[in-house]
Design a protein around this motif. Structure first.
Motif, PDB file in Angstrom:
ATOM      1  N   ARG A  16       0.658  -0.795   0.232  1.00 22.05           N
ATOM      2  CA  ARG A  16       0.376   0.260  -0.153  1.00 22.05           C
ATOM      3  C   ARG A  16       1.084   1.149   0.157  1.00 22.05           C
ATOM      4  O   ARG A  16       0.324   1.748  -0.741  1.00 22.05           O
ATOM      5  CB  ARG A  16      -0.904  -0.076   1.413  1.00 22.05           C
ATOM      6  CG  ARG A  16      -1.863   0.925   1.330  1.00 22.05           C
ATOM      7  CD  ARG A  16      -2.918   1.128   2.788  1.00 22.05           C
ATOM      8  NE  ARG A  16      -3.226  -0.130   2.789  1.00 22.05           N
ATOM      9  CZ  ARG A  16      -3.046  -0.928   3.950  1.00 22.05           C
ATOM     10  NH1 ARG A  16      -1.751  -0.344   4.492  1.00 22.05           N
ATOM     11  NH2 ARG A  16      -3.491  -1.842   4.052  1.00 22.05           N
ATOM     12  N   GLN A  17       1.797   1.310   0.488  1.00 23.58           N
ATOM     13  CA  GLN A  17       3.066   2.513   0.754  1.00 23.58           C
ATOM     14  C   GLN A  17       3.508   2.528  -0.373  1.00 23.58           C
ATOM     15  O   GLN A  17       3.576   3.816  -0.918  1.00 23.58           O
ATOM     16  CB  GLN A  17       3.940   2.115   1.848  1.00 23.58           C
ATOM     17  CG  GLN A  17       3.287   1.944   3.661  1.00 23.58           C
ATOM     18  CD  GLN A  17       4.056   1.854   4.793  1.00 23.58           C
ATOM     19  OE1 GLN A  17       5.353   1.895   4.336  1.00 23.58           O
ATOM     20  NE2 GLN A  17       3.959   1.620   5.697  1.00 23.58           N
ATOM     21  N   ALA A  18       4.013   1.501  -1.273  1.00 22.74           N
ATOM     22  CA  ALA A  18       4.657   1.645  -2.709  1.00 22.74           C
ATOM     23  C   ALA A  18       3.475   1.995  -3.162  1.00 22.74           C
ATOM     24  O   ALA A  18       3.909   2.877  -4.043  1.00 22.74           O
ATOM     25  CB  ALA A  18       4.950  -0.099  -2.808  1.00 22.74           C
ATOM     26  N   ILE A  19       2.238   1.242  -3.348  1.00 18.99           N
ATOM     27  CA  ILE A  19       1.530   2.800  -4.390  1.00 18.99           C
ATOM     28  C   ILE A  19       0.842   3.844  -3.623  1.00 18.99           C
ATOM     29  O   ILE A  19       0.849   4.776  -4.518  1.00 18.99           O
ATOM     30  CB  ILE A  19       0.188   1.349  -3.868  1.00 18.99           C
ATOM     31  CG1 ILE A  19       0.268   0.164  -5.076  1.00 18.99           C
ATOM     32  CG2 ILE A  19      -0.478   2.304  -5.245  1.00 18.99           C
ATOM     33  CD1 ILE A  19      -1.118  -0.913  -4.054  1.00 18.99           C
ATOM     34  N   GLN A  20       1.120   4.147  -2.758  1.00 17.73           N
ATOM     35  CA  GLN A  20       1.042   5.705  -2.794  1.00 17.73           C
ATOM     36  C   GLN A  20       2.011   6.060  -2.479  1.00 17.73           C
ATOM     37  O   GLN A  20       1.677   7.794  -2.727  1.00 17.73           O
ATOM     38  CB  GLN A  20       0.772   5.715  -0.708  1.00 17.73           C
ATOM     39  CG  GLN A  20      -1.034   5.163  -0.808  1.00 17.73           C
ATOM     40  CD  GLN A  20      -1.417   4.996   0.869  1.00 17.73           C
ATOM     41  OE1 GLN A  20      -0.074   4.509   1.863  1.00 17.73           O
ATOM     42  NE2 GLN A  20      -2.286   4.936   1.473  1.00 17.73           N
ATOM     43  N   ALA A  21       3.031   6.221  -2.886  1.00 16.48           N
ATOM     44  CA  ALA A  21       4.788   6.254  -3.324  1.00 16.48           C
ATOM     45  C   ALA A  21       4.430   6.568  -4.259  1.00 16.48           C
ATOM     46  O   ALA A  21       5.712   7.568  -4.907  1.00 16.48           O
ATOM     47  CB  ALA A  21       5.900   6.064  -2.276  1.00 16.48           C
ATOM     48  N   GLY A  22       3.722   5.942  -5.080  1.00 16.11           N
ATOM     49  CA  GLY A  22       4.080   6.015  -6.693  1.00 16.11           C
ATOM     50  C   GLY A  22       5.208   4.916  -7.559  1.00 16.11           C
ATOM     51  O   GLY A  22       5.511   5.143  -8.733  1.00 16.11           O
ATOM     52  N   GLU A  23       5.458   4.109  -6.187  1.00 15.50           N
ATOM     53  CA  GLU A  23       5.717   2.698  -7.178  1.00 15.50           C
ATOM     54  C   GLU A  23       5.100   1.733  -8.195  1.00 15.50           C
ATOM     55  O   GLU A  23       6.134   1.408  -9.354  1.00 15.50           O
ATOM     56  CB  GLU A  23       7.058   2.199  -5.498  1.00 15.50           C
ATOM     57  CG  GLU A  23       7.821   2.760  -4.832  1.00 15.50           C
ATOM     58  CD  GLU A  23       8.161   2.277  -3.917  1.00 15.50           C
ATOM     59  OE1 GLU A  23       8.062   1.192  -3.931  1.00 15.50           O
ATOM     60  OE2 GLU A  23       7.803   2.727  -2.658  1.00 15.50           O
ATOM     61  N   PHE A  24       3.760   2.256  -7.549  1.00 11.72           N
ATOM     62  CA  PHE A  24       3.045   1.049  -8.776  1.00 11.72           C
ATOM     63  C   PHE A  24       1.750   2.152  -9.070  1.00 11.72           C
ATOM     64  O   PHE A  24       1.430   3.306  -8.234  1.00 11.72           O
ATOM     65  CB  PHE A  24       2.774   0.162  -8.235  1.00 11.72           C
ATOM     66  CG  PHE A  24       3.093  -1.461  -7.283  1.00 11.72           C
ATOM     67  CD1 PHE A  24       4.248  -1.682  -8.499  1.00 11.72           C
ATOM     68  CD2 PHE A  24       3.996  -1.115  -6.099  1.00 11.72           C
ATOM     69  CE1 PHE A  24       5.116  -2.849  -8.158  1.00 11.72           C
ATOM     70  CE2 PHE A  24       4.688  -1.621  -5.614  1.00 11.72           C
ATOM     71  CZ  PHE A  24       5.205  -3.419  -6.985  1.00 11.72           C
ATOM     72  N   ARG A  25       1.920   2.496 -10.568  1.00 13.54           N
ATOM     73  CA  ARG A  25       1.241   3.190 -10.916  1.00 13.54           C
ATOM     74  C   ARG A  25      -0.164   2.405 -11.308  1.00 13.54           C
ATOM     75  O   ARG A  25      -0.442   1.192 -11.263  1.00 13.54           O
ATOM     76  CB  ARG A  25       0.858   4.323 -11.888  1.00 13.54           C
ATOM     77  CG  ARG A  25       2.779   4.690 -11.834  1.00 13.54           C
ATOM     78  CD  ARG A  25       3.282   6.366 -13.068  1.00 13.54           C
ATOM     79  NE  ARG A  25       3.945   6.927 -12.305  1.00 13.54           N
ATOM     80  CZ  ARG A  25       4.142   7.713 -11.502  1.00 13.54           C
ATOM     81  NH1 ARG A  25       2.900   8.067 -11.101  1.00 13.54           N
ATOM     82  NH2 ARG A  25       5.051   8.427 -11.156  1.00 13.54           N
ATOM     83  N   ASP A  26      -1.567   3.256 -12.005  1.00 10.95           N
ATOM     84  CA  ASP A  26      -2.500   2.827 -11.978  1.00 10.95           C
ATOM     85  C   ASP A  26      -2.133   1.828 -13.024  1.00 10.95           C
ATOM     86  O   ASP A  26      -2.314   1.936 -13.862  1.00 10.95           O
ATOM     87  CB  ASP A  26      -3.974   3.827 -12.169  1.00 10.95           C
ATOM     88  CG  ASP A  26      -4.905   3.451 -13.269  1.00 10.95           C
ATOM     89  OD1 ASP A  26      -5.888   2.435 -11.708  1.00 10.95           O
ATOM     90  OD2 ASP A  26      -6.066   3.558 -13.712  1.00 10.95           O
ATOM     91  N   GLY A  27      -3.320   0.487 -13.049  1.00 10.03           N
ATOM     92  CA  GLY A  27      -2.897  -0.107 -13.860  1.00 10.03           C
ATOM     93  C   GLY A  27      -1.298  -1.176 -13.921  1.00 10.03           C
ATOM     94  O   GLY A  27      -1.116  -2.899 -14.741  1.00 10.03           O
ATOM     95  N   ASP A  28      -0.485  -1.179 -12.986  1.00 10.25           N
ATOM     96  CA  ASP A  28       0.554  -1.754 -12.579  1.00 10.25           C
ATOM     97  C   ASP A  28       0.161  -2.978 -12.208  1.00 10.25           C
ATOM     98  O   ASP A  28      -0.625  -2.981 -11.339  1.00 10.25           O
ATOM     99  CB  ASP A  28       1.535  -1.219 -11.711  1.00 10.25           C
ATOM    100  CG  ASP A  28       2.120  -0.089 -12.942  1.00 10.25           C
ATOM    101  OD1 ASP A  28       2.327  -0.036 -13.966  1.00 10.25           O
ATOM    102  OD2 ASP A  28       2.945   0.826 -11.983  1.00 10.25           O
TER     103      ASP A  28
END
Length: 249
Positions: A20-32
Motif C-alpha cells: 500500500r505504501q509503495a502504491i501511495q508513493a507512486g512506485e506502482f501506478r494505476d494498471g501496474d
C-alpha cells in the motif's frame, strides 16, 4: 499494573502495508501489476496462503483488482465528489447543463447500458409516485473508463408518455428541464442514503472487487404542489465516491 505489550500485526498485514505504501508513493501506478504470490513467497519466505492473504487485503480495500489468469493490478481512482445540494440546483439543469457535468468536474464520463421501458410500478414507486405504471430509465455511468454508478429513474407513465423523457436523448438540462417544460418543475428533493453489499449482478456491472460495498441513494423529486414526479434509485461503488452535504447552523 503493567500495560499489555502490543503485538505486531500478522505478516500478511505487514506485507499489505508495504505494498500500500509503495502504491501511495507512486512506485506502482494505476494498471501496474503487483508482485504475485510466487514473488511474495520468494521475497518474504512465506506460504502461498499468506501471500494470497496479503494481496486480498488490497483487493478488499479497492486498491487492487484481480484478473483471472493474469495477476493482481493496481486500481487507483480519484473519488468523485458528489455535492448533494449543489448538483440539483436549478442553476445547473435550468441552464441546460447536465447534472453529471458537475459531478465529473471535467473528467470524461460515459452513460451506457441504457434501457427505457414502460412497466408496472414496483411497490416503492407506486407508493411514492401514486401510480400503477411507470416509465423507467436505467443506465450505467462510467468516469475515466471505470463504472461507478447504476441508476434507475421512475416517472408516472401518463405524465411522461410521448415526451423526450422516454427518449434516449432527453435534451439540454436532462429530465428535470423536460419536467419543467411539461409544467411540473421540480422544486424540492429528498435523498435517503444507506450502504450495503452489492447483489451479484450489481458487482458484475460495476466491476467491483470482492468485499467492496455500494452506497444506495434514493431520491424523490417534488413539484410546488408537493406531488412526486420522479423516484431515482442510484447504486454507487462506495470506493469511487465522496458524498458532500452542506448545512447552515
Amino acid at each position: 499494573m503493567q500495560s499489555p505489550v502490543p503485538h505486531d500485526p500478522p505478516i500478511y498485514r505487514r506485507i499489505a502495508d508495504r505494498l500500500r505504501q509503495a502504491i501511495q508513493a507512486g512506485e506502482f501506478r494505476d494498471g501496474d501489476r503487483l508482485p504475485g504470490e510466487n514473488a511474495l513467497m520468494a521475497e518474504y519466505g512465506i506460504a502461498r496462503a499468506t501471500a494470497r492473504q496479503a494481496l486480498s487485503v488490497l483487493i478488499n480495500e479497492g486498491m487492487a483488482v484481480p484478473r483471472r489468469g493474469s495477476g493482481v493490478y493496481v486500481r487507483q481512482f480519484r473519488p468523485i465528489r458528489r455535492h448533494g445540494s449543489r448538483r440539483l440546483s436549478r442553476e445547473q439543469w435550468g441552464t441546460g447543463r447536465a447534472i453529471w457535468d458537475g459531478d465529473a468536474s471535467g473528467r470524461p464520463y460515459v452513460v451506457d447500458d441504457l434501457t427505457i421501458a414502460r412497466e408496472p410500478a414496483a411497490e416503492d414507486a407506486a407508493r411514492v409516485l401514486g401510480c400503477d405504471e411507470v416509465w423507467v430509465r436505467r443506465r450505467r455511468y462510467s468516469v475515466d473508463g471505470r463504472p461507478v454508478q447504476l441508476a434507475a429513474s421512475c416517472f408516472p407513465a401518463e405524465l411522461v408518455a410521448g415526451t423526450a423523457i422516454v427518449q434516449p436523448d432527453t435534451g439540454p438540462g436532462g429530465v428535470y428541464a423536460r419536467l419543467r417544460d411539461l409544467g411540473h418543475t421540480p422544486v424540492h428533493f429528498t435523498e435517503e442514503v444507506r450502504a450495503r453489499m452489492p447483489a451479484p449482478d450489481e458487482a458484475d456491472r460495476l466491476a467491483l472487487s470482492a468485499g467492496t460495498p455500494v452506497i444506495v441513494v434514493c431520491r424523490t423529486a417534488y413539484t410546488t404542489g408537493g406531488g412526486a414526479v420522479e423516484l431515482n434509485i442510484m447504486i454507487m461503488d462506495a470506493a469511487s465516491y465522496v458524498l458532500q452535504y452542506d448545512f447552515d447552523a
